[in-house]
Design a protein around this motif. Structure first.
Motif, mmCIF file in Angstrom:
data_model
loop_
_atom_site.group_PDB
_atom_site.id
_atom_site.type_symbol
_atom_site.label_atom_id
_atom_site.label_comp_id
_atom_site.label_asym_id
_atom_site.label_seq_id
_atom_site.Cartn_x
_atom_site.Cartn_y
_atom_site.Cartn_z
ATOM 1 N N GLY A 77 25.143 53.205 -2.298
ATOM 2 C CA GLY A 77 26.124 54.663 -1.953
ATOM 3 C C GLY A 77 27.735 54.338 -1.304
ATOM 4 N N GLY A 78 27.680 53.578 -0.645
ATOM 5 C CA GLY A 78 28.925 53.592 0.909
ATOM 6 C C GLY A 78 30.239 52.727 -0.351
ATOM 7 N N PRO A 100 23.089 42.198 11.068
ATOM 8 C CA PRO A 100 21.897 43.155 10.635
ATOM 9 C C PRO A 100 22.306 44.302 10.468
ATOM 10 C CG PRO A 100 20.145 41.148 12.306
ATOM 11 C CD PRO A 100 22.457 41.542 11.586
ATOM 12 N N ALA A 101 21.511 45.164 9.518
ATOM 13 C CA ALA A 101 22.192 46.715 8.981
ATOM 14 C C ALA A 101 20.872 46.776 8.221
ATOM 15 C CB ALA A 101 23.412 46.997 9.340
ATOM 16 N N GLY A 102 20.572 47.893 8.232
ATOM 17 C CA GLY A 102 19.169 49.207 7.700
ATOM 18 C C GLY A 102 17.813 48.595 8.323
ATOM 19 N N TYR A 111 23.187 52.064 3.548
ATOM 20 C CA TYR A 111 23.594 50.273 3.865
ATOM 21 C C TYR A 111 22.483 49.588 4.374
ATOM 22 C CZ TYR A 111 26.600 46.438 5.422
ATOM 23 O OH TYR A 111 27.138 44.823 5.635
ATOM 24 N N HIS A 112 22.341 48.776 4.378
ATOM 25 C CA HIS A 112 21.173 46.952 4.053
ATOM 26 C C HIS A 112 21.709 46.028 4.004
ATOM 27 C CE1 HIS A 112 18.766 50.929 3.896
ATOM 28 N NE2 HIS A 112 17.366 50.190 4.343
ATOM 29 N N ASN A 113 22.340 45.568 4.538
ATOM 30 C CA ASN A 113 22.372 43.466 5.633
ATOM 31 C C ASN A 113 21.750 42.953 6.256
ATOM 32 O OD1 ASN A 113 24.231 41.762 4.692
ATOM 33 N ND2 ASN A 113 25.682 42.622 6.885
ATOM 34 N N GLU A 140 22.411 47.199 -6.909
ATOM 35 C CA GLU A 140 22.881 46.246 -6.978
ATOM 36 C C GLU A 140 23.447 46.056 -5.621
ATOM 37 O OE1 GLU A 140 26.642 47.169 -9.405
ATOM 38 O OE2 GLU A 140 25.627 46.798 -11.096
ATOM 39 N N TYR A 141 23.871 44.283 -5.159
ATOM 40 C CA TYR A 141 24.305 43.888 -4.391
ATOM 41 C C TYR A 141 24.878 42.912 -4.731
ATOM 42 C CZ TYR A 141 20.729 40.528 -4.816
ATOM 43 O OH TYR A 141 19.829 39.153 -5.577
#
Length: 332
Positions: A77-78, A100-102, A111-113, A140-141
């Motif tokens: 959503g960001g 990496p994040a999330g 936010y997940h990366n 979606e990614y």
């Protein structure tokens, strides 16, 4: 009598309940998505996720297998996350992309990366990323490194397919990408008109391929000819770099910081152009980054060089040299 009748009713009810079939508890499944791929000789690179749409069930885990230099990013959503962050005349890779994040679960928020994999092939093969999906929805990614490389995970209470059928679909989709890339590469030749030659650098977002080659064979030209390279690939930047025997420059220089994450500087020697307009077989001559026309940073999409001395000259793309993106020009 009343108590006896109640006891009989309870016993009958329990007996009837035991006869009703109970649906088995669904076991969580693990699904695999391929991030990238391509031909064995790396001439055609697949810049897509396979399968591009994956249906899973709540509680299932998706694992991404990296077959190229990609990341997996759910924006939750960001807003968009840019790959390149300019600071004055310097260009940096966004730390939000590289690191990496999330957490390990995803419900559509935050936010997940995966972060970017190691650049060496051995380390990349060990790199993986997994998320467990806890809420129904369509998520979606994208790969933040390659614009237009997007896919989706559809989470339902229970998935209709199976991990095996999804794996078959992934291989089918990747084969279609490679076929399209090979067809485009086979049909493309340098455009030669007198003392000007144009070399297109190919890629296609819709089909998901990038061609990691300059020309299929050495380009033979006459002295005084001007060669122009045009990057038509919206997913991949390239350089045209004549090393003249020098060492290949590093692409990214990691700069540790006293506080916070490191900074990832695009080496100016790789990213920036040199002033030469002609080449005589000596010195470091570089186009700098070439991006497709219309890119938001207004980075050039083409580069021209005039060859004024006979000889055989080899050049490379600093970014994709490990994939064999090298060329040869024979000047007579």
């Amino acid at each position: 009598m009343v108590r006896q009748r109640l006891m009989i009713a309870v016993v009958v009810g329990l007996a009837l309940a035991a006869m009703i079939p109970v649906a088995p508890v669904r076991a969580a499944q693990t699904w695999t998505v391929l991030a990238g791929g391509g031909t064995k000789d790396t001439a055609i690179t697949a810049n897509a996720f396979y399968p591009r749409t994956l249906e899973v069930g709540v509680g299932d885990t998706v694992k991404w297998k990296f077959l190229g230099f990609h990341d997996v990013a759910f924006l939750g959503g960001g807003g968009p996350v840019p790959l390149v962050v300019p600071e004055g005349k310097q260009l940096f890779v966004n730390a939000q992309v590289m690191l990496p994040a999330g957490g390990r679960t995803y419900d559509g928020m935050g936010y997940h990366n995966s972060g970017a994999p190691p650049e060496d092939p051995a380390g990349m093969m060990k790199f993986g990323y997994a998320l467990t999906f806890t809420k129904p929805g369509t998520y979606e990614y994208e790969c933040l490194i390659h614009p237009g490389m997007k896919a989706s995970v559809v989470v339902k209470e229970s998935a209709m397919g199976s991990p095996a059928s999804a794996a078959q679909e992934a291989q089918k989709e990747m084969a279609a990408t490679i076929k399209a890339g090979q067809a485009a590469w086979a049909a493309t030749k340098p455009d030669m008109m007198g003392k000007t030659v144009s070399i297109p650098l190919l890629g296609n977002v819709k089909d998901g391929y990038s061609v990691m080659r300059f020309t299929a064979k050495p380009l033979t030209i006459r002295r005084g000819t001007t060669v122009t390279w045009k990057n038509l690939d919206q997913m991949e930047p390239h350089t045209v770099t004549f090393l003249s025997g020098a060492k290949l420059p590093e692409l990214i220089i990691v700069q540790p910081q006293k506080q916070g994450p490191p900074k990832f500087l695009f080496n100016p020697k790789a990213a920036g152009p040199t002033p030469q307009k002609s080449y005589v077989g000596s010195g470091y001559v570089n186009s700098g980054f070439l991006l497709a026309p219309g890119n938001p940073m207004n980075i050039p999409s083409s580069y021209s060089l005039t060859f004024t001395k006979a000889g055989t000259y080899r050049y490379t793309c600093v970014i994709h040299d490990p994939l064999g993106m090298r060329g040869t020009i024979v000047v007579k």
